[in-house]
Motif scaffolding. Structure first.
Motif, PDB file in Angstrom:
ATOM      1  N   LEU A  15     -10.590 -15.101 -18.922  1.00 17.46           N
ATOM      2  CA  LEU A  15     -10.550 -14.492 -20.247  1.00 17.46           C
ATOM      3  C   LEU A  15      -9.822 -13.158 -20.237  1.00 17.46           C
ATOM      4  N   HIS A  16      -9.850 -12.415 -19.131  1.00 22.72           N
ATOM      5  CA  HIS A  16      -9.235 -11.100 -19.025  1.00 22.72           C
ATOM      6  C   HIS A  16      -8.345 -11.047 -17.785  1.00 22.72           C
ATOM      7  N   PRO A  17      -7.135 -11.601 -17.902  1.00 21.14           N
ATOM      8  CA  PRO A  17      -6.263 -11.598 -16.724  1.00 21.14           C
ATOM      9  C   PRO A  17      -5.853 -10.180 -16.370  1.00 21.14           C
ATOM     10  N   GLY A  18      -5.611  -9.915 -15.099  1.00 23.52           N
ATOM     11  CA  GLY A  18      -5.212  -8.586 -14.637  1.00 23.52           C
ATOM     12  C   GLY A  18      -4.938  -8.643 -13.148  1.00 23.52           C
ATOM     13  N   PHE A  19      -4.803  -7.459 -12.548  1.00 22.67           N
ATOM     14  CA  PHE A  19      -4.518  -7.377 -11.124  1.00 22.67           C
ATOM     15  C   PHE A  19      -5.770  -6.944 -10.386  1.00 22.67           C
ATOM     16  N   THR A  20      -5.917  -7.458  -9.198  1.00 17.73           N
ATOM     17  CA  THR A  20      -7.023  -7.015  -8.359  1.00 17.73           C
ATOM     18  C   THR A  20      -6.589  -5.756  -7.623  1.00 17.73           C
ATOM     19  N   LEU A  21      -7.511  -5.070  -7.053  1.00 12.50           N
ATOM     20  CA  LEU A  21      -7.214  -3.861  -6.295  1.00 12.50           C
ATOM     21  C   LEU A  21      -6.306  -4.181  -5.110  1.00 12.50           C
ATOM     22  N   ILE A  22      -6.514  -5.275  -4.472  1.00 13.32           N
ATOM     23  CA  ILE A  22      -5.687  -5.681  -3.328  1.00 13.32           C
ATOM     24  C   ILE A  22      -4.248  -5.920  -3.776  1.00 13.32           C
ATOM     25  N   GLU A  23      -4.051  -6.568  -4.918  1.00 10.60           N
ATOM     26  CA  GLU A  23      -2.694  -6.805  -5.422  1.00 10.60           C
ATOM     27  C   GLU A  23      -1.989  -5.482  -5.731  1.00 10.60           C
ATOM     28  N   LEU A  24      -2.694  -4.536  -6.334  1.00 10.90           N
ATOM     29  CA  LEU A  24      -2.105  -3.237  -6.640  1.00 10.90           C
ATOM     30  C   LEU A  24      -1.729  -2.475  -5.367  1.00 10.90           C
ATOM     31  N   ILE A  25      -2.590  -2.503  -4.379  1.00  7.77           N
ATOM     32  CA  ILE A  25      -2.301  -1.826  -3.106  1.00  7.77           C
ATOM     33  C   ILE A  25      -1.097  -2.474  -2.435  1.00  7.77           C
ATOM     34  N   LEU A  26      -1.002  -3.779  -2.468  1.00  4.86           N
ATOM     35  CA  LEU A  26       0.131  -4.485  -1.876  1.00  4.86           C
ATOM     36  C   LEU A  26       1.449  -4.081  -2.565  1.00  4.86           C
ATOM     37  N   VAL A  27       1.447  -3.989  -3.864  1.00  2.00           N
ATOM     38  CA  VAL A  27       2.650  -3.573  -4.600  1.00  2.00           C
ATOM     39  C   VAL A  27       3.029  -2.145  -4.222  1.00  2.00           C
ATOM     40  N   LEU A  28       2.061  -1.243  -4.117  1.00  8.47           N
ATOM     41  CA  LEU A  28       2.354   0.141  -3.741  1.00  8.47           C
ATOM     42  C   LEU A  28       2.908   0.233  -2.318  1.00  8.47           C
ATOM     43  N   VAL A  29       2.404  -0.574  -1.414  1.00  5.63           N
ATOM     44  CA  VAL A  29       2.913  -0.591  -0.042  1.00  5.63           C
ATOM     45  C   VAL A  29       4.358  -1.075  -0.032  1.00  5.63           C
ATOM     46  N   ILE A  30       4.666  -2.089  -0.805  1.00  5.87           N
ATOM     47  CA  ILE A  30       6.046  -2.601  -0.870  1.00  5.87           C
ATOM     48  C   ILE A  30       6.981  -1.543  -1.452  1.00  5.87           C
ATOM     49  N   ILE A  31       6.572  -0.879  -2.520  1.00  2.00           N
ATOM     50  CA  ILE A  31       7.388   0.185  -3.114  1.00  2.00           C
ATOM     51  C   ILE A  31       7.599   1.324  -2.119  1.00  2.00           C
ATOM     52  N   GLY A  32       6.548   1.692  -1.406  1.00  2.00           N
ATOM     53  CA  GLY A  32       6.665   2.747  -0.390  1.00  2.00           C
ATOM     54  C   GLY A  32       7.637   2.375   0.712  1.00  2.00           C
ATOM     55  N   ALA A  33       7.587   1.136   1.147  1.00  2.00           N
ATOM     56  CA  ALA A  33       8.507   0.685   2.198  1.00  2.00           C
ATOM     57  C   ALA A  33       9.947   0.696   1.698  1.00  2.00           C
ATOM     58  N   LEU A  34      10.176   0.284   0.473  1.00  2.00           N
ATOM     59  CA  LEU A  34      11.528   0.311  -0.096  1.00  2.00           C
ATOM     60  C   LEU A  34      12.048   1.745  -0.228  1.00  2.00           C
ATOM     61  N   LEU A  35      11.200   2.658  -0.663  1.00  2.00           N
ATOM     62  CA  LEU A  35      11.611   4.062  -0.766  1.00  2.00           C
ATOM     63  C   LEU A  35      11.945   4.648   0.605  1.00  2.00           C
ATOM     64  N   ALA A  36      11.200   4.267   1.613  1.00  2.00           N
ATOM     65  CA  ALA A  36      11.472   4.761   2.967  1.00  2.00           C
ATOM     66  C   ALA A  36      12.831   4.266   3.465  1.00  2.00           C
ATOM     67  N   VAL A  37      13.220   3.091   3.055  1.00  2.00           N
ATOM     68  CA  VAL A  37      14.519   2.551   3.461  1.00  2.00           C
ATOM     69  C   VAL A  37      15.653   3.212   2.675  1.00  2.00           C
ATOM     70  N   VAL A  38      15.443   3.470   1.390  1.00  2.00           N
ATOM     71  CA  VAL A  38      16.487   3.995   0.507  1.00  2.00           C
ATOM     72  C   VAL A  38      16.622   5.522   0.589  1.00  2.00           C
ATOM     73  N   ALA A  39      15.572   6.241   0.915  1.00  2.00           N
ATOM     74  CA  ALA A  39      15.574   7.710   0.884  1.00  2.00           C
ATOM     75  C   ALA A  39      16.704   8.357   1.668  1.00  2.00           C
ATOM     76  N   PRO A  40      17.023   7.930   2.878  1.00  2.00           N
ATOM     77  CA  PRO A  40      18.117   8.585   3.599  1.00  2.00           C
ATOM     78  C   PRO A  40      19.463   8.501   2.876  1.00  2.00           C
ATOM     79  N   SER A  41      19.715   7.412   2.178  1.00  2.00           N
ATOM     80  CA  SER A  41      20.994   7.296   1.465  1.00  2.00           C
ATOM     81  C   SER A  41      21.020   8.161   0.216  1.00  2.00           C
ATOM     82  N   LEU A  42      19.877   8.554  -0.312  1.00  2.00           N
ATOM     83  CA  LEU A  42      19.830   9.411  -1.497  1.00  2.00           C
ATOM     84  C   LEU A  42      19.986  10.891  -1.151  1.00  2.00           C
TER      85      LEU A  42
END
Length: 184
Positions: A15-42
């Protein structure tokens, strides 16, 4: 009829679809890893922006001085102080050149991390001047703008009949004052 075999939390989840805490943490970890890869070029992005901004400011001051000279019918000049990292325009008066009291006579701060040099024959060690006439002509001066990493832009006019522009140094070599293609 309610299904008695369905867990109440599963029923609530449908009835109330949404994200679990684990899904949110996983997305933040992926974003953090991408920023770590891109940061030196910026890292060089800010330096490149400084170079382009300073070159653009100088070109705008030259264009403003040209416009004011044509409008008022008297010579103007652009003055660049590389020691104080300032740029301003001055109008010719009976007593020489003076900064106008209008807002366009204000000194403009340039980025202190940028080195500005010129091939002007009469440039002192700390001031670069570029004179523009009411008829649209001016001095053929090349202004070299260099950042901390050695990247360079040149603000120049290919000839007296053409407006000033910004280019990379390799695109300007034919137009060096006294060079083979100098048009003055």
């Amino acid at each position: 009829m309610a299904d008695k075999n369905v867990c109440p939390t599963m029923k609530h989840r449908r009835l109330h679809p949404g994200f679990t805490l684990i899904e949110l943490i996983l997305v933040l970890v992926i974003i953090g890893a991408l920023l770590a890869v891109v940061a030196p070029s910026l890292r060089g992005l800010r330096t490149s922006t400084r170079l382009d901004d300073t070159s653009g400011q100088l070109l705008a001051m030259i264009e403003l001085a040209s416009h004011r000279a044509a409008t008022e019918g008297r010579p103007y000049r652009v003055v660049i102080d590389d020691v104080e990292h300032l740029c301003w325009i001055e109008a010719q008066t009976a007593g020489g050149f003076e900064r106008p009291t209008a807002s366009y006579g204000n000194k403009i701060a340039l980025d202190p991390h940028i080195l500005i040099e010129s091939n002007a024959l009469d440039a002192s060690l700390d001031l670069i001047t570029l004179r523009v006439e009411p008829d649209g002509t001016g001095e053929l001066v090349q202004i070299f703008v260099t950042d901390d990493e050695g990247k360079e832009r040149v603000v120049y006019a290919p000839s007296l009949a053409e407006p000033y522009r910004i280019s990379k140094p390799e695109d300007v070599t034919n137009y060096a004052i006294g060079g083979a293609d100098a048009a003055y």
